[in-house]
Design a protein around this motif. Structure first.
Motif, PDB file in Angstrom:
ATOM      1  N   PHE A 185      16.012 -32.761  24.032  1.00 25.64           N
ATOM      2  CA  PHE A 185      16.218 -33.754  22.987  1.00 25.64           C
ATOM      3  C   PHE A 185      14.887 -34.382  22.582  1.00 25.64           C
ATOM      4  O   PHE A 185      14.087 -34.758  23.405  1.00 25.64           O
ATOM      5  N   ARG A 186      14.688 -34.486  21.274  1.00 27.34           N
ATOM      6  CA  ARG A 186      13.438 -35.062  20.780  1.00 27.34           C
ATOM      7  C   ARG A 186      13.730 -36.442  20.213  1.00 27.34           C
ATOM      8  O   ARG A 186      14.263 -36.566  19.120  1.00 27.34           O
ATOM      9  N   ALA A 187      13.410 -37.465  20.942  1.00 33.76           N
ATOM     10  CA  ALA A 187      13.684 -38.818  20.461  1.00 33.76           C
ATOM     11  C   ALA A 187      12.695 -39.189  19.366  1.00 33.76           C
ATOM     12  O   ALA A 187      11.510 -38.941  19.489  1.00 33.76           O
ATOM     13  N   ILE A 200      11.090 -28.109  11.832  1.00 36.79           N
ATOM     14  CA  ILE A 200      10.580 -26.756  11.636  1.00 36.79           C
ATOM     15  C   ILE A 200      11.715 -25.808  11.331  1.00 36.79           C
ATOM     16  O   ILE A 200      11.602 -24.602  11.453  1.00 36.79           O
ATOM     17  N   ASP A 201      12.837 -26.378  10.900  1.00 31.73           N
ATOM     18  CA  ASP A 201      14.013 -25.541  10.724  1.00 31.73           C
ATOM     19  C   ASP A 201      13.834 -24.445   9.687  1.00 31.73           C
ATOM     20  O   ASP A 201      14.385 -23.365   9.824  1.00 31.73           O
ATOM     21  N   GLY A 202      13.081 -24.780   8.602  1.00 35.67           N
ATOM     22  CA  GLY A 202      12.894 -23.787   7.540  1.00 35.67           C
ATOM     23  C   GLY A 202      12.414 -22.474   8.139  1.00 35.67           C
ATOM     24  O   GLY A 202      12.860 -21.394   7.787  1.00 35.67           O
ATOM     25  N   ILE A 232      29.992 -23.185  21.285  1.00 37.55           N
ATOM     26  CA  ILE A 232      28.803 -22.981  22.117  1.00 37.55           C
ATOM     27  C   ILE A 232      27.849 -22.045  21.400  1.00 37.55           C
ATOM     28  O   ILE A 232      28.261 -20.997  20.889  1.00 37.55           O
ATOM     29  N   GLN A 233      26.613 -22.501  21.309  1.00 35.83           N
ATOM     30  CA  GLN A 233      25.555 -21.728  20.630  1.00 35.83           C
ATOM     31  C   GLN A 233      25.979 -21.318  19.208  1.00 35.83           C
ATOM     32  O   GLN A 233      25.659 -20.217  18.758  1.00 35.83           O
ATOM     33  N   GLY A 234      26.692 -22.201  18.543  1.00 35.57           N
ATOM     34  CA  GLY A 234      27.033 -21.962  17.133  1.00 35.57           C
ATOM     35  C   GLY A 234      28.075 -20.893  16.891  1.00 35.57           C
ATOM     36  O   GLY A 234      28.371 -20.564  15.740  1.00 35.57           O
ATOM     37  N   GLY A 236      22.366 -28.941  17.128  1.00 30.17           N
ATOM     38  CA  GLY A 236      22.730 -27.520  17.013  1.00 30.17           C
ATOM     39  C   GLY A 236      23.023 -27.088  15.583  1.00 30.17           C
ATOM     40  O   GLY A 236      23.651 -26.047  15.367  1.00 30.17           O
ATOM     41  N   LYS A 237      22.541 -27.851  14.610  1.00 28.60           N
ATOM     42  CA  LYS A 237      22.827 -27.536  13.196  1.00 28.60           C
ATOM     43  C   LYS A 237      22.219 -26.190  12.794  1.00 28.60           C
ATOM     44  O   LYS A 237      22.881 -25.341  12.190  1.00 28.60           O
ATOM     45  N   THR A 238      20.945 -26.017  13.136  1.00 31.11           N
ATOM     46  CA  THR A 238      20.275 -24.773  12.764  1.00 31.11           C
ATOM     47  C   THR A 238      20.911 -23.573  13.475  1.00 31.11           C
ATOM     48  O   THR A 238      21.093 -22.507  12.892  1.00 31.11           O
ATOM     49  N   THR A 239      21.280 -23.790  14.720  1.00 25.42           N
ATOM     50  CA  THR A 239      21.931 -22.713  15.488  1.00 25.42           C
ATOM     51  C   THR A 239      23.232 -22.293  14.801  1.00 25.42           C
ATOM     52  O   THR A 239      23.531 -21.098  14.667  1.00 25.42           O
ATOM     53  N   LEU A 240      23.988 -23.278  14.344  1.00 28.33           N
ATOM     54  CA  LEU A 240      25.267 -22.981  13.683  1.00 28.33           C
ATOM     55  C   LEU A 240      25.032 -22.243  12.365  1.00 28.33           C
ATOM     56  O   LEU A 240      25.718 -21.258  12.058  1.00 28.33           O
ATOM     57  N   VAL A 291      21.405 -19.008  27.087  1.00 30.24           N
ATOM     58  CA  VAL A 291      21.120 -20.331  26.534  1.00 30.24           C
ATOM     59  C   VAL A 291      19.619 -20.576  26.414  1.00 30.24           C
ATOM     60  O   VAL A 291      18.875 -20.385  27.363  1.00 30.24           O
ATOM     61  N   ARG A 292      19.188 -20.949  25.221  1.00 30.35           N
ATOM     62  CA  ARG A 292      17.806 -21.399  25.036  1.00 30.35           C
ATOM     63  C   ARG A 292      17.889 -22.892  24.796  1.00 30.35           C
ATOM     64  O   ARG A 292      18.283 -23.324  23.736  1.00 30.35           O
ATOM     65  N   PHE A 293      17.605 -23.667  25.765  1.00 32.78           N
ATOM     66  CA  PHE A 293      17.801 -25.099  25.587  1.00 32.78           C
ATOM     67  C   PHE A 293      16.490 -25.784  25.219  1.00 32.78           C
ATOM     68  O   PHE A 293      15.469 -25.616  25.854  1.00 32.78           O
TER      69      PHE A 293
HETATM   70  N1  LIG Z   1      23.206 -25.056  25.960  1.00 36.12           N
HETATM   71  C1  LIG Z   1      23.388 -25.056  24.657  1.00 36.12           C
HETATM   72  N2  LIG Z   1      22.343 -25.132  23.835  1.00 36.12           N
HETATM   73  C2  LIG Z   1      22.562 -25.176  22.505  1.00 36.12           C
HETATM   74  C3  LIG Z   1      23.872 -25.126  21.955  1.00 36.12           C
HETATM   75  N3  LIG Z   1      23.777 -25.203  20.599  1.00 36.12           N
HETATM   76  C4  LIG Z   1      22.462 -25.293  20.318  1.00 36.12           C
HETATM   77  N4  LIG Z   1      21.719 -25.274  21.463  1.00 36.12           N
HETATM   78  C5  LIG Z   1      20.259 -25.357  21.601  1.00 36.12           C
HETATM   79  O1  LIG Z   1      19.862 -26.656  21.245  1.00 36.12           O
HETATM   80  C6  LIG Z   1      18.571 -26.635  20.670  1.00 36.12           C
HETATM   81  C7  LIG Z   1      18.577 -27.383  19.339  1.00 36.12           C
HETATM   82  O2  LIG Z   1      19.407 -26.694  18.436  1.00 36.12           O
HETATM   83  P1  LIG Z   1      19.138 -26.706  16.877  1.00 36.12           P
HETATM   84  O3  LIG Z   1      20.119 -25.780  16.276  1.00 36.12           O
HETATM   85  O4  LIG Z   1      17.702 -26.496  16.573  1.00 36.12           O
HETATM   86  O5  LIG Z   1      19.513 -28.210  16.552  1.00 36.12           O
HETATM   87  P2  LIG Z   1      19.357 -29.006  15.169  1.00 36.12           P
HETATM   88  O6  LIG Z   1      20.553 -29.881  15.077  1.00 36.12           O
HETATM   89  O7  LIG Z   1      19.128 -28.054  14.048  1.00 36.12           O
HETATM   90  O8  LIG Z   1      18.075 -29.844  15.492  1.00 36.12           O
HETATM   91  P3  LIG Z   1      17.167 -30.758  14.488  1.00 36.12           P
HETATM   92  O9  LIG Z   1      16.714 -29.839  13.422  1.00 36.12           O
HETATM   93  O10 LIG Z   1      16.106 -31.264  15.401  1.00 36.12           O
HETATM   94  O11 LIG Z   1      18.033 -31.857  14.003  1.00 36.12           O
HETATM   95  C8  LIG Z   1      18.221 -25.160  20.504  1.00 36.12           C
HETATM   96  O12 LIG Z   1      17.344 -24.807  21.564  1.00 36.12           O
HETATM   97  C9  LIG Z   1      19.534 -24.434  20.660  1.00 36.12           C
HETATM   98  O13 LIG Z   1      19.390 -23.136  21.194  1.00 36.12           O
HETATM   99  C10 LIG Z   1      24.993 -25.030  22.873  1.00 36.12           C
HETATM  100  O14 LIG Z   1      26.166 -25.003  22.489  1.00 36.12           O
HETATM  101  N5  LIG Z   1      24.678 -24.995  24.185  1.00 36.12           N
END
Ligand SMILES: Nc1nc2c(ncn2[C@@H]2O[C@H](COP(=O)(O)OP(=O)(O)OP(=O)(O)O)[C@@H](O)[C@H]2O)c(=O)[nH]1
Length: 353
Positions: free
Chosen positions: A239-241, A52-54, A196-198, A23-27, A234-236
């Motif tokens: 997990f990408r292993a 693809i975060d950029g 939740i969701q950043g 959830g780093k990009t979301t935050l 929520v857009r879930f």
């Molecule tokens: N249900 C739920 N989904 C979340 C939450 N935070 C983030 N997500 C979802 O989780 C997915 C991954 O979130 P990212 O923010 O892309 O995670 P990241 O850490 O940047 O991912 P990487 O770049 O792959 O390392 C996205 O679809 C988000 O919408 C949360 O608190 N609850």
């Protein structure tokens, strides 16, 4: 102009880490939408073609996003990462970029150790940037599996100054308890906040000042709920292993707390020196507030691997219970031997042979 900038206070840097999909990009996106007018730079680490975060970041005014795309920062830390930081500072000096704060988003596969060390090792970076804190995002839904399969997941938790638990909306109460327990075994020094969701105030993860030699070495009890309901649907994304699975790293990294009374300065100095010399590579983070015999002030120690700082802090109060406390978060440390050696540093105890 140049001199003015060189003599200005160091810019705060936040390292944002956490496993893939935590959830780093979301935050960051939430921060960008709500951070106000302060100009920021975000240094993003891309991992191969996967990330693809950029493209996902909602850049706006006052935000410079720089991407590092030749693999993982932790593998090229002395080279590309240092260069990227130096170039950012140069561009700021030349007036091409304007930022007062830097956020480094690591790839989900990165061990943050070399990234943290860079800020202490390079002279220029040490002078112009100030590491504020390591913030680790932990995916409540997937972390237990990730910890079993990926060594780096525990390392990211171990280094954290603050942990933000994400996706708690995806798990039940019992599962969340298990996750919190597991986190606590690895790192009981960092506070854990649920988001939740950043959605959270910027003050929850910026300007934490974790690397200052403060008097606080409390260990964590409980956790805090910042936002109980997602602001958006929520857009879930599953997990990408990325790494090979199989090996279990359970119990690899643990928090150890050592407590004693007044310590002998020479003995604790020798203990710290020998422990760091011998186990420094496996000591992720450590911090101590120590009572020294015949010394009214607290002695504060803190470090990352072999980079360590000591300083005297505030004086002990007359009514205060005096306790020397050292917390070490480390990988496979000989806890009992360290405990014994630590106790032998007490003033008046028979010295070790
Ligand atoms: N249900 C739920 N989904 C979340 C939450 N935070 C983030 N997500 C979802 O989780 C997915 C991954 O979130 P990212 O923010 O892309 O995670 P990241 O850490 O940047 O991912 P990487 O770049 O792959 O390392 C996205 O679809 C988000 O919408 C949360 O608190 N609850």
């Amino acid at each position: 102009m140049q001199e003015e900038m060189l003599s200005s206070p160091p810019l705060p840097v936040t390292i944002l880490t956490g496993f893939l999909g935590a959830g780093k990009t979301t935050l960051i996106n939430y921060l960008l939408a709500h951070h106000g007018d302060q100009p920021l730079a975000i240094l993003e680490n891309e991992f191969g073609a996967v990330n693809i975060d950029g493209g996902l970041l909602n850049r706006g005014d006052n935000v410079s996003v720089v991407e590092l795309s030749n693999g993982c920062v932790c593998c090229s830390v002395r080279g590309e990462f240092t260069e990227a930081l130096t170039e950012l500072l140069d561009r700021r000096l030349r007036g091409e970029l304007n930022f007062e704060r830097l956020i480094v988003e690591t790839t989900g596969l990165a061990d943050p150790a070399p990234i943290i060390q860079t800020f202490f090792v390079d002279d220029r970076l040490r002078g112009e940037l100030m590491l504020d804190a390591v913030i680790t995002l932990v995916d409540a839904e997937h972390i237990l599996k990730q910890l079993d399969e990926h060594r780096v997941a525990a390392s990211q938790i171990g280094f954290a100054d603050r942990i933000l638990l994400t996706k708690a909306d995806r798990v039940g109460t019992q599962e969340k308890e298990r996750v919190l327990q597991r986190i606590g075994q690895i790192n009981n020094k960092a506070d854990v906040f649920e988001i939740i969701q950043g959605v959270c105030p910027a003050s929850l993860w910026l300007d934490i000042r974790a690397f200052e030699l403060s008097d606080d070495v409390s260990v964590r009890e409980g956790f805090h709920i910042v936002s109980a309901s997602p602001a958006q649907p929520v857009r879930f994304q599953p997990f990408r292993a990325q790494e090979e699975a199989g090996q279990s790293w359970n119990d690899d990294i643990r928090a150890h707390v050592f407590e004693a009374g007044y310590l002998d300065l020479k003995r604790i100095g020798a203990f710290m020196e020998q422990t760091i010399e011998r186990y420094g590579n496996d000591m992720l983070r450590y911090k101590g507030v120590l009572a020294i015999d015949d010394q009214p002030q607290r002695l504060i120690v803190q470090g990352v691997h072999k980079v360590v700082g000591f300083d005297y802090g505030s004086a002990w109060g007359a009514e205060e219970a005096v306790v020397s406390r050292l917390v070490i978060i480390g990988r496979q440390l000989p806890a009992e031997a360290l405990q014994q050696a630590f106790m032998q540093t007490q003033a008046g105890s028979p010295s070790a042979s």
